[in-house]
Structures are given as C-alpha cells and as structure tokens.
Design an enzyme around this catalytic site. Structure first.
Site, short mmCIF file in Angstrom:
data_model
loop_
_atom_site.label_atom_id
_atom_site.label_comp_id
_atom_site.label_asym_id
_atom_site.label_seq_id
_atom_site.Cartn_x
_atom_site.Cartn_y
_atom_site.Cartn_z
N ASP A 44 45.57 35.42 34.89
CA ASP A 44 45.11 34.36 35.79
C ASP A 44 45.17 33.02 35.08
O ASP A 44 45.60 32.93 33.92
CB ASP A 44 43.67 34.65 36.28
CG ASP A 44 43.40 34.06 37.67
OD1 ASP A 44 43.82 32.92 37.92
OD2 ASP A 44 42.77 34.75 38.48
N HIS A 95 47.88 35.56 50.59
CA HIS A 95 47.51 34.75 51.76
C HIS A 95 47.32 33.27 51.42
O HIS A 95 47.26 32.43 52.32
CB HIS A 95 46.27 35.32 52.45
CG HIS A 95 44.98 35.15 51.72
ND1 HIS A 95 43.76 35.46 52.30
CD2 HIS A 95 44.68 34.71 50.47
CE1 HIS A 95 42.79 35.20 51.45
NE2 HIS A 95 43.32 34.75 50.33
N GLY A 100 47.95 32.28 32.23
CA GLY A 100 49.33 31.91 32.48
C GLY A 100 49.51 31.41 33.91
O GLY A 100 48.53 31.20 34.63
N ASP A 101 50.75 31.26 34.30
CA ASP A 101 51.10 30.71 35.60
C ASP A 101 52.05 31.67 36.30
O ASP A 101 53.19 31.86 35.87
CB ASP A 101 51.77 29.34 35.40
CG ASP A 101 52.17 28.67 36.71
OD1 ASP A 101 52.00 29.28 37.78
OD2 ASP A 101 52.66 27.52 36.65
N PHE A 102 51.58 32.32 37.39
CA PHE A 102 52.43 33.31 38.03
C PHE A 102 53.63 32.70 38.76
O PHE A 102 54.51 33.41 39.22
CB PHE A 102 51.65 34.26 38.94
CG PHE A 102 50.75 33.62 39.99
CD1 PHE A 102 51.14 32.51 40.72
CD2 PHE A 102 49.51 34.20 40.26
CE1 PHE A 102 50.32 31.96 41.70
CE2 PHE A 102 48.68 33.65 41.24
CZ PHE A 102 49.09 32.53 41.96
#
Length: 339
Positions: free
Chosen positions: A202, A248, A228-230
C-alpha cells in the site's frame, strides 16, 4: 385511493430526508467523542459541554435528537447515559462506525451535496470542490487519511471472515494484498491457512501502522508490509493477488493499468481475487448502487456488474473465472487468473 398513495410516498420521502439530518447529528457526536466520554459513566450536560468545548444549549439539542432515535438516553435528573446503539460510535468497539461517519459526513459530505455537478459533467465533484483529487487531498490532510484507512478497515472487518470462509486460501503458499491498508483481510486468511505467506502492499504512509497491526497479531514472521505505487508495479511471483474495495475507486483506464501491473507480476496459474460490490440486475435494492454514487462524486470510479468485471479483466490480459456471492450483500469475490 390517490390520497392513500400520496400519504405513502410523502411519509417515505420525509423519512429519507430525516435520515440525512440524523447522520449530521451522529457525525457531531463522533467528532466530539460523546460515546467515548459516556463510556466512563453518566455525565451531565455541563460536563459534556466542558469536555467537548461546546455550547451547552446547542449540544443539548443535538443530544436530545439522538436520544429520541435511541442513541444515548437522557435521565430524569438531566444526565446522559450510553445505550447499546451508542456503543457503535465509540472509537474501539467491535464493528464501530465512528470513523466511517467521520469520513462520510466529513470530507465526502460536500461532494455528495454537489452530486448535480457530477451528474451533469461526469466528473468527480470532489475534485471541483477541493481543487485536487481524493488521494492528493489525503496527502495534504494526513489525519483524514489515517481516519479513511481506519474507517475502511472497520467497515469491512465484518466481511473478512465471510470472505475467508467462502474461498479456499489453503491452495496458495503466497499472496499479495494490493492496496491492503491495515491488512485485516490478509491476516484473516493467514489465520486459517497456516502455510500462507503474505505481503500487504500500500501507500508508504500506511506502512508503519500496518507493521504494528501485523506485529500485534503475532504474524510478523509470515507477513510483511511494503510501500509502493500500484500504478507502477506490484510485488512479483505470488500465487495469488487480492484487492478489497480497490477497483471501485478507479474508472476503466486506471483500473486496467492496475490490473495489468498485477498481470505482469503474476505467474501462469496465479489467481486474482477482487473483493468488491457486484451490481445486480435493475430494480433490485443493493447498497452497492448507492456506493456507486460515492464513486461518481468522490473518486471518479464506479461499482460494476459481473459483465463489466469480465471486460475489465480481459482488457488487462486476465481470464475471468467466476463471481462468488457472499452471505453479506455488500461485496462478492470476483476471481480472475493469469493463463
């Protein structure tokens, strides 16, 4: 006959409007920690006003309204006491809604009020009001960001056991919870599948709190938290990837990008589990249809039907396997796979 019909819809519409006012009163009670204070014992209005730095006559009017709805009780000697309903507004009660009310009636309230803007433009009213998207807002308001994470954790805790009971997590040795927040769902899966190793992935600002949550559950040897950055990448080579209430938040281009990053990280045969609302056919009542309006006004995302999830997964290179409906109506499990 016409009078009977008009009385019925008038009463229903008035009831719906009153619920908005009631929610505003509950928000005030949450922000002022009224339930936490009353958990210590009955308090006079003077004591409550002093403890919350409030105008006593105005605070009384809010508490009187809430007592009329079963939240708190005013005694014959003028004190206020807890009720079973009010327990749900305390900070650490199981299933508490305190953080969620602070979210919905806090930073999300103004965007909902500007629903007309979103309806006419197709754009999030939140961006219009705050001049930044929700995630930029949380970067600028870290206290609200932590409350958001906590409210999501609290809101979905009651679904976690339903999810892990409905799906066979023992088939995996490793799993990544993408956007997993405090990792509650992953830790529930680890508890029932002793061989499973997990990663909560996350935003960096939640990692330290997540590490504390993992340690408190005695799972530090089987679970780690990574920041991190998805949109850039996710940890590779796990047997399964899981996302709860993530898809969503995003419309198709962003959602496909996240899913494609999962695809690139996955091995052939790796499963993807999306825990989200699956919208039923028309004219069926479902809370997901109202949550969808929050997505419209706040994130720019959307709730999806099973057919829309299938298209989304296939656009990212993944196979759509099935939808598993749960005993709680708010979410289902959408299973995909890298072939």
């Amino acid at each position: 006959m016409a009078s009977s019909h008009s009385n019925a819809y008038t009463e229903k519409l008035l009831h719906i409007q009153a619920q908005q006012w009631l929610s505003c009163c509950l928000y005030v009670a949450c922000k002022l920690n009224i339930s936490d204070i009353l958990s210590e014992g009955p308090k006079s209005l003077h004591d409550l006003a002093t403890a919350t730095d409030s105008h006593a006559p105005s605070l009384y009017r809010v508490l009187r309204a809430l007592a009329g709805e079963g939240f708190f009780e005013e005694t014959a000697n003028g004190e206020f006491v807890m009720t079973p309903l009010a327990i749900g507004l305390t900070t650490n009660a199981p299933g508490t809604m305190k953080q969620y009310y602070q979210l919905c009636m806090g930073e999300l309230y103004a965007p909902w009020g500007a629903l007309l803007y979103s309806t006419q433009t197709g754009k999030p009213s939140s961006n219009h009001i705050y001049q930044m998207d929700l995630w930029e807002y949380y970067t600028a308001h870290p206290d609200d960001a932590l409350n958001f994470m906590e409210s999501m954790t609290r809101l979905t805790q009651f679904t976690d056991q339903t999810v892990v009971a409905a799906y066979n997590f023992s088939q995996f040795n490793s799993i990544v919870d993408v956007g997993g927040g405090n990792g509650e769902l992953l830790m529930a899966a680890l508890t029932i599948a002793p061989q499973l190793q997990g990663i909560v992935y996350d935003q960096p600002y939640v990692v330290e709190q997540t590490k504390r949550s993992i340690a408190a559950r005695g799972l530090s040897d089987r679970c780690q938290a990574l920041g991190g950055d998805f949109f850039q990448e996710v940890p590779p080579n796990a047997d399964a990837y899981m996302m709860k209430l993530i898809m969503h938040d995003w419309h198709e281009p962003e959602a496909i990008r996240i899913l494609h990053n999962c695809y690139k990280a996955m091995k052939p045969g790796s499963k993807l589990l999306i825990v989200d609302a699956v919208i039923p056919p028309p004219n069926i009542q479902h809370r997901g249809k109202l949550m969808d309006i929050t997505m419209l006004t706040v994130t720019g995302g959307k709730e999806r039907t099973a057919a829309e999830f299938k298209l989304l997964l296939e656009a990212a290179g993944l196979q759509f396997n099935k939808v598993i409906d749960l005993s709680v109506p708010d979410v289902s499990i959408v299973e995909g796979e890298r072939i």
